[in-house]
Each structure stands twice: as structure tokens, then as C-alpha cells.
Design a protein around this motif. Structure first.
Motif, PDB file in Angstrom:
ATOM      1  N   ASP A  87     -15.727  -5.247  -4.203  1.00 12.58           N
ATOM      2  CA  ASP A  87     -16.025  -3.919  -5.240  1.00 12.58           C
ATOM      3  C   ASP A  87     -14.942  -3.038  -4.762  1.00 12.58           C
ATOM      4  N   ASP A  88     -14.285  -2.409  -5.923  1.00  9.32           N
ATOM      5  CA  ASP A  88     -13.462  -1.331  -5.885  1.00  9.32           C
ATOM      6  C   ASP A  88     -12.242  -1.557  -4.705  1.00  9.32           C
ATOM      7  N   THR A  89     -11.707  -2.855  -4.676  1.00 11.84           N
ATOM      8  CA  THR A  89     -10.572  -3.223  -3.691  1.00 11.84           C
ATOM      9  C   THR A  89      -9.304  -2.351  -4.302  1.00 11.84           C
ATOM     10  N   GLU A  90      -8.804  -1.385  -3.139  1.00  4.14           N
ATOM     11  CA  GLU A  90      -7.781  -0.746  -3.428  1.00  4.14           C
ATOM     12  C   GLU A  90      -6.523  -0.874  -2.489  1.00  4.14           C
ATOM     13  N   GLY A  91      -6.704  -1.487  -1.461  1.00  8.49           N
ATOM     14  CA  GLY A  91      -5.677  -1.781  -0.372  1.00  8.49           C
ATOM     15  C   GLY A  91      -5.498  -3.077  -0.104  1.00  8.49           C
ATOM     16  N   LEU A  92      -4.064  -3.636   0.046  1.00  9.09           N
ATOM     17  CA  LEU A  92      -3.765  -4.846   0.605  1.00  9.09           C
ATOM     18  C   LEU A  92      -2.873  -4.818   1.452  1.00  9.09           C
ATOM     19  N   THR A  93      -2.626  -5.472   2.529  1.00  2.00           N
ATOM     20  CA  THR A  93      -1.517  -5.622   3.557  1.00  2.00           C
ATOM     21  C   THR A  93      -1.564  -7.031   4.117  1.00  2.00           C
ATOM     22  N   TYR A  94      -0.141  -7.406   4.368  1.00  2.00           N
ATOM     23  CA  TYR A  94      -0.055  -8.747   5.162  1.00  2.00           C
ATOM     24  C   TYR A  94      -0.031  -8.399   6.552  1.00  2.00           C
ATOM     25  N   SER A 144      -1.748  -0.443   5.723  1.00  2.39           N
ATOM     26  CA  SER A 144      -0.233  -0.935   5.986  1.00  2.39           C
ATOM     27  C   SER A 144      -0.375  -1.664   7.317  1.00  2.39           C
ATOM     28  N   TYR A 145       0.007  -2.783   7.682  1.00  3.60           N
ATOM     29  CA  TYR A 145      -0.147  -3.208   8.878  1.00  3.60           C
ATOM     30  C   TYR A 145       1.354  -3.264   9.877  1.00  3.60           C
ATOM     31  N   ASP A 146       1.212  -2.808  10.919  1.00  2.00           N
ATOM     32  CA  ASP A 146       2.371  -2.570  11.657  1.00  2.00           C
ATOM     33  C   ASP A 146       2.490  -3.591  12.517  1.00  2.00           C
ATOM     34  N   PRO A 147       3.751  -4.372  12.343  1.00  2.00           N
ATOM     35  CA  PRO A 147       3.719  -5.456  13.127  1.00  2.00           C
ATOM     36  C   PRO A 147       4.273  -5.334  14.575  1.00  2.00           C
ATOM     37  N   LEU A 148       4.714  -4.255  14.784  1.00  2.00           N
ATOM     38  CA  LEU A 148       5.339  -3.814  15.948  1.00  2.00           C
ATOM     39  C   LEU A 148       4.201  -3.395  17.109  1.00  2.00           C
ATOM     40  N   THR A 149       3.114  -2.692  16.537  1.00  2.00           N
ATOM     41  CA  THR A 149       2.183  -2.316  17.237  1.00  2.00           C
ATOM     42  C   THR A 149       0.767  -2.957  17.056  1.00  2.00           C
ATOM     43  N   GLY A 150       0.669  -3.780  15.960  1.00  2.00           N
ATOM     44  CA  GLY A 150      -0.438  -4.307  15.731  1.00  2.00           C
ATOM     45  C   GLY A 150      -1.725  -3.616  15.288  1.00  2.00           C
ATOM     46  N   ARG A 151      -1.355  -2.300  14.845  1.00  2.00           N
ATOM     47  CA  ARG A 151      -2.254  -1.362  14.498  1.00  2.00           C
ATOM     48  C   ARG A 151      -1.955  -1.111  12.975  1.00  2.00           C
ATOM     49  N   THR A 204       8.217  -3.101   8.884  1.00  2.00           N
ATOM     50  CA  THR A 204       8.266  -4.266   8.573  1.00  2.00           C
ATOM     51  C   THR A 204       9.745  -4.791   8.236  1.00  2.00           C
ATOM     52  N   VAL A 205      10.570  -3.904   8.079  1.00  2.00           N
ATOM     53  CA  VAL A 205      11.973  -4.041   7.609  1.00  2.00           C
ATOM     54  C   VAL A 205      12.695  -4.170   9.040  1.00  2.00           C
ATOM     55  N   GLN A 206      13.375  -5.569   9.494  1.00  2.00           N
ATOM     56  CA  GLN A 206      13.809  -5.799  10.666  1.00  2.00           C
ATOM     57  C   GLN A 206      14.976  -4.860  10.818  1.00  2.00           C
ATOM     58  N   SER A 207      15.660  -4.538   9.882  1.00  2.00           N
ATOM     59  CA  SER A 207      16.955  -3.753  10.428  1.00  2.00           C
ATOM     60  C   SER A 207      16.705  -2.265  10.561  1.00  2.00           C
ATOM     61  N   ARG A 209      14.088  -1.565  12.656  1.00  2.00           N
ATOM     62  CA  ARG A 209      13.759  -1.750  13.978  1.00  2.00           C
ATOM     63  C   ARG A 209      14.674  -1.132  14.937  1.00  2.00           C
ATOM     64  N   GLY A 210      14.277  -0.165  15.843  1.00  2.00           N
ATOM     65  CA  GLY A 210      15.271   0.401  16.926  1.00  2.00           C
ATOM     66  C   GLY A 210      16.086   1.787  16.314  1.00  2.00           C
ATOM     67  N   THR A 211      15.850   1.920  15.098  1.00  2.00           N
ATOM     68  CA  THR A 211      16.263   3.031  14.473  1.00  2.00           C
ATOM     69  C   THR A 211      15.308   4.164  14.312  1.00  2.00           C
ATOM     70  N   ALA A 212      15.846   5.683  13.769  1.00  2.00           N
ATOM     71  CA  ALA A 212      15.137   6.602  13.659  1.00  2.00           C
ATOM     72  C   ALA A 212      13.794   6.512  12.716  1.00  2.00           C
ATOM     73  N   ASP A 213      14.084   5.581  11.686  1.00  2.00           N
ATOM     74  CA  ASP A 213      13.148   5.292  10.699  1.00  2.00           C
ATOM     75  C   ASP A 213      11.954   4.541  11.037  1.00  2.00           C
ATOM     76  N   GLN A 214      12.382   3.472  12.123  1.00  2.00           N
ATOM     77  CA  GLN A 214      11.334   2.622  12.594  1.00  2.00           C
ATOM     78  C   GLN A 214       9.763   2.893  12.574  1.00  2.00           C
ATOM     79  N   ASP A 215       9.283   4.138  13.103  1.00  2.00           N
ATOM     80  CA  ASP A 215       7.901   4.631  13.178  1.00  2.00           C
ATOM     81  C   ASP A 215       7.489   5.346  11.866  1.00  2.00           C
TER      82      ASP A 215
END
Length: 300
Positions: A87-94, A144-151, A204-207, A209-215
Motif C-alpha cells: 500500500d502506498d509504494t513511493e520508493g524503489l531502488t535496485y 537509493s542504494y549506494d553500491p559503494l557502502t551497501g547503505r 551508481t555512475v561508474q565514471s 567514482r573517485g571524483t568529487a561527485d561520488q558521495d
């Protein structure tokens, strides 16, 4: 055939997508490049969208909690899975390996499931985690799932608005939740927006990772309406005004090439891509013309 600079920009935005990965993100560089209708029956009142990096397809859920729908990047249905007891599903992440996490707004519960096209999944059979008490229609809007941290990063709509960083243990149903941006009071507006309706981490954008935008992450507000890139300290780094495009959009995701997809209740999908400024496009057009002229000289 007559081409305009806008046409060229669209062509360049989608040409050779495998080489179009971004090295940094600035929403000032983005433009609306396409709008697609979603399958009305299965994706009615689309509330969330997520990119599956294993299949390079998109998955959409509606707030009535009836289906999860897989679509291609033009919004055409590939398959769907029936939801039962939600009921009332609002968020989804892979989260990888065919698994998704889905959040229900009022009860503020997150459930983990494996997608199976043509199948049915019942809520009471799934591992779930409570992130907060049952509230009114002002609870969790997206995650949103963060694949780098698992959080996970989650957003609460309002009263008060909130952005959470959470470790969710689906094995034992426990959650460790940190409020990234504590509001000053119940009516505080964290980003100066009337609500928070969508969130997407950039790791989630591989390119990136390692940049200032990663986090950093993207946050969308339906009621304002605005898309923002924000840091974990709450600084707005760039933004995109969506008010002239749609007033019912609320879910956001980004694919591996940096293309942003936003869904609205219509149901409709909006595609944003970084495109050249007119001056850059003109230079590229001139360059293409010179290449064409050289080719003609060689033929003659």
C-alpha cells in the motif's frame, strides 16, 4: 532536410552512448531531451524509477502498489511483476543481482524482493525493515542504494523533511539510521523546497567514482518542483528548474552514462541529458561540415 542546433544537440546527447559517460555532474549542463508515455495500466501514477545496471533497463512503480514494471529507455514495457499486499509504494531502488528494495510511505517500511517477470510477490513473505513509526501521508518518499557502502539514502516528504543515511539489515529486520540533515523544526525546509519526493545517489555512475561527485546525490521536489545535486552536508551544488515541464513528477534515477530519468503520475517519463551549449554545437557543426567537405574532395 533542415537541422537546427537543438536537433544537433539531441543527436550528440544520444550518439555513441557507451562513450558518453560523464566525468563530473552539473545540472546547469542538462536539458530535457525526450518525453515518453509510460504504460498507463501497469505504471499508473508512477511514483518512483530506478536503473538496473545489470540489464541497463529501468524499473517503475506506481503509488497504488500494484505492479513493478520494467521499461526500456523510451518508456516501452518489457515486463512486469504483480505486487500483493502493498500500500502506498513511493520508493524503489535496485540493489544488484536482480534484487530491489521498495518503500511504503505511511508505514515507513522497506522490503526486499527479487524481480521475476510475470510473477507475483506478496508483501507478507518478504524480509522487511522499519525505518520509522507509522505516520500520515508525509512519510518516506524514496530511497537509493549506494553500491559503494551497501547503505541507503532515504528522503522523508515533510513535517519534518528529512534525509537519512541507513544501514538496513534484511536478515534480522534491524536498521541503523543517521539523519544527515536534521531540520531546525517541524516546518523547516531543508533545501528551500516544499517537499522531498525523490533521491538518487551518484555512486551508481561508474565514471563518477573517485571524483568529487561520488558521495553526492540527486534530490527531487514535486511541489516546488526542482531537481538538485546536493552534498551530504546539505549544500546545493547545482539545480534544474522543472516547473515549466511538469508539476506531477516525483521519482528520479540516473544511468551509467549520466542520463537522468524522472517519472510523474501522468504516467510519463522525462529524460534529461548533458548537451553542448549552442556555441559548442556550432563549432561541432562547423567541424562536421569541414569533414564532409574533405570527404567530397577526396571522392572527386
Amino acid at each position: 532536410m533542415k537541422f537546427t542546433l537543438n536537433t544537433l544537440a539531441l543527436t550528440l546527447a544520444f550518439a555513441a552512448p557507451a562513450q558518453a559517460q560523464i566525468a563530473s555532474l552539473d545540472l546547469a549542463d542538462y536539458r530535457l531531451v525526450a518525453t515518453y508515455e509510460l504504460p498507463a495500466v501497469r505504471a499508473s501514477e508512477a511514483s518512483a524509477i530506478t536503473w538496473n545496471w545489470d540489464t541497463d533497463t529501468l524499473f517503475v512503480v506506481g503509488d497504488e502498489g500494484e505492479y513493478v514494471v520494467e521499461v526500456n529507455k523510451q518508456g516501452q514495457q518489457i515486463g512486469s511483476m504483480t505486487l500483493s499486499g502493498f500500500d502506498d509504494t513511493e520508493g524503489l531502488t535496485y540493489v544488484g543481482n536482480g534484487q530491489f528494495a521498495i518503500v511504503e510511505e505511511r508505514v515507513q517500511d522497506v522490503s526486499l524482493f527479487t524481480y521475476q517477470a510475470g510473477g507475483t510477490v506478496s508483501r507478507n513473505t518478504l524480509p522487511s525493515v522499519s525505518v520509522g513509526p507509522t505516520v500520515g501521508n508525509v512519510g518516506l518518499e524514496d530511497l537509493s542504494y549506494d553500491p559503494l557502502t551497501g547503505r541507503f539514502v532515504l528522503v522523508k516528504e515533510k513535517v519534518p523533511q528529512a534525509v537519512y543515511d541507513a544501514a538496513l539489515n534484511f536478515s534480522n529486520g534491524s536498521a541503523s539510521v543517521t539523519e544527515l540533515l536534521p531540520p531546525a523544526n517541524q516546518s523547516a525546509l531543508i533545501f528551500g523546497t516544499q517537499d522531498l519526493s525523490g533521491v538518487q545517489v551518484l555512486s551508481t555512475v561508474q565514471s563518477l567514482r573517485g571524483t568529487a561527485d561520488q558521495d553526492n546525490f540527486l534530490v527531487y521536489s514535486q511541489e516546488t518542483p526542482r531537481l538538485m545535486e546536493v552534498s551530504r552536508s546539505g549544500a546545493i551544488l547545482s539545480s534544474f528548474d522543472f516547473s515549466a515541464i511538469a508539476g506531477d513528477a516525483e521519482g528520479v534515477t540516473i544511468d551509467g552514462n549520466g542520463i537522468i530519468y524522472i517519472v510523474g503520475e501522468t504516467p510519463r517519463m522525462y529524460v534529461l541529458a548533458p548537451v553542448p551549449e549552442p556555441e559548442t554545437a556550432l563549432l561541432m557543426l562547423t567541424g562536421l561540415g569541414l569533414i564532409g567537405a574533405a570527404a567530397r574532395r577526396r571522392r572527386t
